[in-house]
Write an enzyme that holds these catalytic residues in place. Structure first.
Site, PDB file in Angstrom:
ATOM      1  CE1 TYR A  11      -3.377  21.504   3.876  1.00 21.97           C
ATOM      2  CE2 TYR A  11      -1.687  19.386   2.577  1.00 21.97           C
ATOM      3  CZ  TYR A  11      -2.546  19.807   3.517  1.00 21.97           C
ATOM      4  OH  TYR A  11      -2.304  19.711   4.393  1.00 21.97           O
ATOM      5  CB  ALA A  73       7.968  17.095  -5.629  1.00 24.56           C
ATOM      6  CE1 TYR A 139       5.367  12.233  -5.215  1.00 23.86           C
ATOM      7  CE2 TYR A 139       5.294  10.660  -3.402  1.00 23.86           C
ATOM      8  CZ  TYR A 139       5.274  12.121  -3.635  1.00 23.86           C
ATOM      9  OH  TYR A 139       5.210  12.389  -2.371  1.00 23.86           O
TER      10      TYR A 139
HETATM   11  C1  WQD Z   1      -5.688   7.249   2.465  1.00 24.37           C
HETATM   12  C2  WQD Z   1      -6.283   5.941   2.667  1.00 24.37           C
HETATM   13  C3  WQD Z   1      -6.957   4.898   0.152  1.00 24.37           C
HETATM   14  C4  WQD Z   1      -8.710   7.491  -1.463  1.00 24.37           C
HETATM   15  C5  WQD Z   1      -0.507   9.008  -0.489  1.00 24.37           C
HETATM   16  C6  WQD Z   1       0.216   8.896  -1.106  1.00 24.37           C
HETATM   17  C7  WQD Z   1       1.689   9.124  -0.180  1.00 24.37           C
HETATM   18  C8  WQD Z   1       1.556  10.326   0.660  1.00 24.37           C
HETATM   19  C9  WQD Z   1       0.079  10.814   1.220  1.00 24.37           C
HETATM   20  C10 WQD Z   1       2.422  12.106  -1.033  1.00 24.37           C
HETATM   21  C11 WQD Z   1      -6.112   4.777   1.350  1.00 24.37           C
HETATM   22  C12 WQD Z   1      -8.567   4.978   0.796  1.00 24.37           C
HETATM   23  C13 WQD Z   1      -8.446   6.996  -0.479  1.00 24.37           C
HETATM   24  C14 WQD Z   1     -10.856   7.453  -1.660  1.00 24.37           C
HETATM   25  C15 WQD Z   1     -10.506   5.668   0.331  1.00 24.37           C
HETATM   26  N1  WQD Z   1       1.576  11.320  -0.588  1.00 24.37           N
HETATM   27  N2  WQD Z   1      -9.034   6.062   0.087  1.00 24.37           N
HETATM   28  N3  WQD Z   1     -10.989   5.792  -1.241  1.00 24.37           N
HETATM   29  O1  WQD Z   1      -2.701   6.495  -0.551  1.00 24.37           O
HETATM   30  O2  WQD Z   1      -2.170   6.305   1.509  1.00 24.37           O
HETATM   31  O3  WQD Z   1      -0.419   8.039   0.477  1.00 24.37           O
HETATM   32  O4  WQD Z   1      -0.792  10.187   0.316  1.00 24.37           O
HETATM   33  O5  WQD Z   1       3.569  11.718  -0.215  1.00 24.37           O
HETATM   34  O6  WQD Z   1       2.777   9.037  -0.901  1.00 24.37           O
HETATM   35  O7  WQD Z   1       0.914   7.758  -1.713  1.00 24.37           O
HETATM   36  O8  WQD Z   1      -3.452   8.462   0.699  1.00 24.37           O
HETATM   37  O9  WQD Z   1      -5.128   9.802   1.600  1.00 24.37           O
HETATM   38  O10 WQD Z   1      -4.683   8.871  -0.963  1.00 24.37           O
HETATM   39  O11 WQD Z   1      -5.934   7.055   1.227  1.00 24.37           O
HETATM   40  O12 WQD Z   1     -11.100   4.492  -0.005  1.00 24.37           O
HETATM   41  O13 WQD Z   1     -11.014   8.013  -2.854  1.00 24.37           O
HETATM   42  O14 WQD Z   1      -7.807   5.891   2.300  1.00 24.37           O
HETATM   43  O15 WQD Z   1      -6.847   2.965  -0.298  1.00 24.37           O
HETATM   44  O16 WQD Z   1      -6.357   3.558   2.293  1.00 24.37           O
HETATM   45  P1  WQD Z   1      -2.259   6.809   0.684  1.00 24.37           P
HETATM   46  P2  WQD Z   1      -4.778   8.722   0.164  1.00 24.37           P
END
Ligand code: WQD
Length: 318
Positions: A11, A73, A139
């Site tokens: 992506y 990765a 991760y």
């Molecule tokens: C965003 C928000 C969830 C899914 C992750 C990795 C980080 C980076 C980016 C790569 C949060 C909420 C999510 C869902 C929800 N990755 N959520 N329902 O966790 O902030 O970051 O991706 O390097 O390292 O940790 O991203 O998109 O999973 O979540 O409510 O089905 O959406 O709780 O607040 P995150 P995310």
């Protein structure tokens, strides 16, 4: 310049490859297609299907290369906690094998795709690059280990590195040329897009009782086209043999409910959601200080309004 992009069929990688080709660089892509797709790779680039963990694959790629952009990765937080060995092999051993091959081929510049996950639970906000590094998932640990390897290879082998710590990458190139869809998305925006497109019934919102204005988690969503521009600027900077660790964020913060509302408005579709338990390890808020990126890369986000992120993503998903 001749640039080797690892993970260039994924992506973010496919967007970076297109940006590099558009800027007139010669690009070689190595990707094992575990998540990426060959069709996502710009036709101007040379594509090699192979693994960064295999010296015999990597050594085919280095002819005339000046700089490596290392994106290959695995990136699922949940999966990393279940299968740490798989994440160590891909993200840590893979980086080590790449650095060794760079050294053998006398390539001295690498731009690395890192993450906000190296910081762990925020001790203060916005997160700047001096924030303590205490990843709370495997991760994040693998990305931090890869950054440590870069620092050692700078000291031992004279390889300069620029590590770009992305916050929440999202959005698609506005021209719609990249149509790559993640196979099993686990991040909020692609999940919401799948609901809008009728591929899923609903979004689970992970908690509405955080200490935020609407109770849902707040994040820093950064458009992939802004990430591309940061890579292009980093490519110039690294030619001066500087090394740096740089946050890439948007200077804007949105909650889960903000994302659902804007996605509903832009798609014109209903987006049913359920409030469920908090997801383990999710902080209430994460967002970046971008002061250092502005200073050192002369870069700031220009495409990262949530409207633009959702609009460009919806064009692909609809
Ligand atoms: C965003 C928000 C969830 C899914 C992750 C990795 C980080 C980076 C980016 C790569 C949060 C909420 C999510 C869902 C929800 N990755 N959520 N329902 O966790 O902030 O970051 O991706 O390097 O390292 O940790 O991203 O998109 O999973 O979540 O409510 O089905 O959406 O709780 O607040 P995150 P995310």
């Amino acid at each position: 310049m001749k640039v080797l992009v690892t993970g260039g069929a994924g992506y973010i990688g496919s967007h970076v490859v297109m940006g590099l080709c558009e800027s007139g660089h010669e690009v070689v892509v190595i990707d094992n297609l575990s998540a990426g797709e060959k069709s996502a790779v710009d036709s101007r680039a040379t594509f090699i299907e192979g693994s960064i963990q295999k010296k015999e694959d990597l050594s085919q790629c280095f002819e005339g290369v000046d700089t490596v952009v290392h994106l290959a990765a695995l990136k699922s937080v949940n999966e990393s906690m279940q299968f740490p060995q798989k994440y160590s092999e891909n993200n840590i051993t893979g980086t080590l094998s790449l650095l060794e091959t760079m050294h053998e081929n006398n390539v001295k510049h690498i731009i690395f795709s890192s993450t906000a996950a190296v910081y762990g639970e925020p001790e203060y906000l916005p997160l700047d690059e001096k924030h303590p590094l205490k990843p709370i998932n495997f991760y994040g640990y693998t990305k931090l280990s890869a950054e440590n390897l870069l620092e050692w290879y700078k000291e031992l082998m004279g390889i300069s590195y620029i590590s770009l710590r992305y916050f929440n990458a999202a959005g698609y190139d506005a021209s719609g040329r990249i149509k790559y869809l993640e196979k099993n998305p686990q991040n909020l925006i692609p999940i919401i897009m799948e609901v809008a497109a009728g591929k899923r019934d609903k979004v689970d919102v992970f908690g509405d009782n955080y200490d935020t204005p609407d109770g849902t988690g707040i994040r820093d969503y950064i458009h992939v086209s802004d990430l591309v521009k940061a890579h292009l600027n980093a490519l110039e900077l690294i030619q001066t043999n500087q090394s740096a660790l740089i946050n890439l964020g948007s200077d804007q913060q949105y909650s889960v409910m903000d994302v659902i509302k804007i996605a509903k408005k832009i798609s014109g579709k209903d987006i049913p959601y359920n409030i469920v338990q908090r997801r383990e390890g999710d902080p209430a808020k994460i967002y970046a200080s971008t002061a250092y990126a502005k200073k050192i890369l002369n870069w700031s986000a220009e495409h990262s309004s949530l409207e633009n992120i959702i609009e460009t993503t919806w064009r692909i998903y609809k």
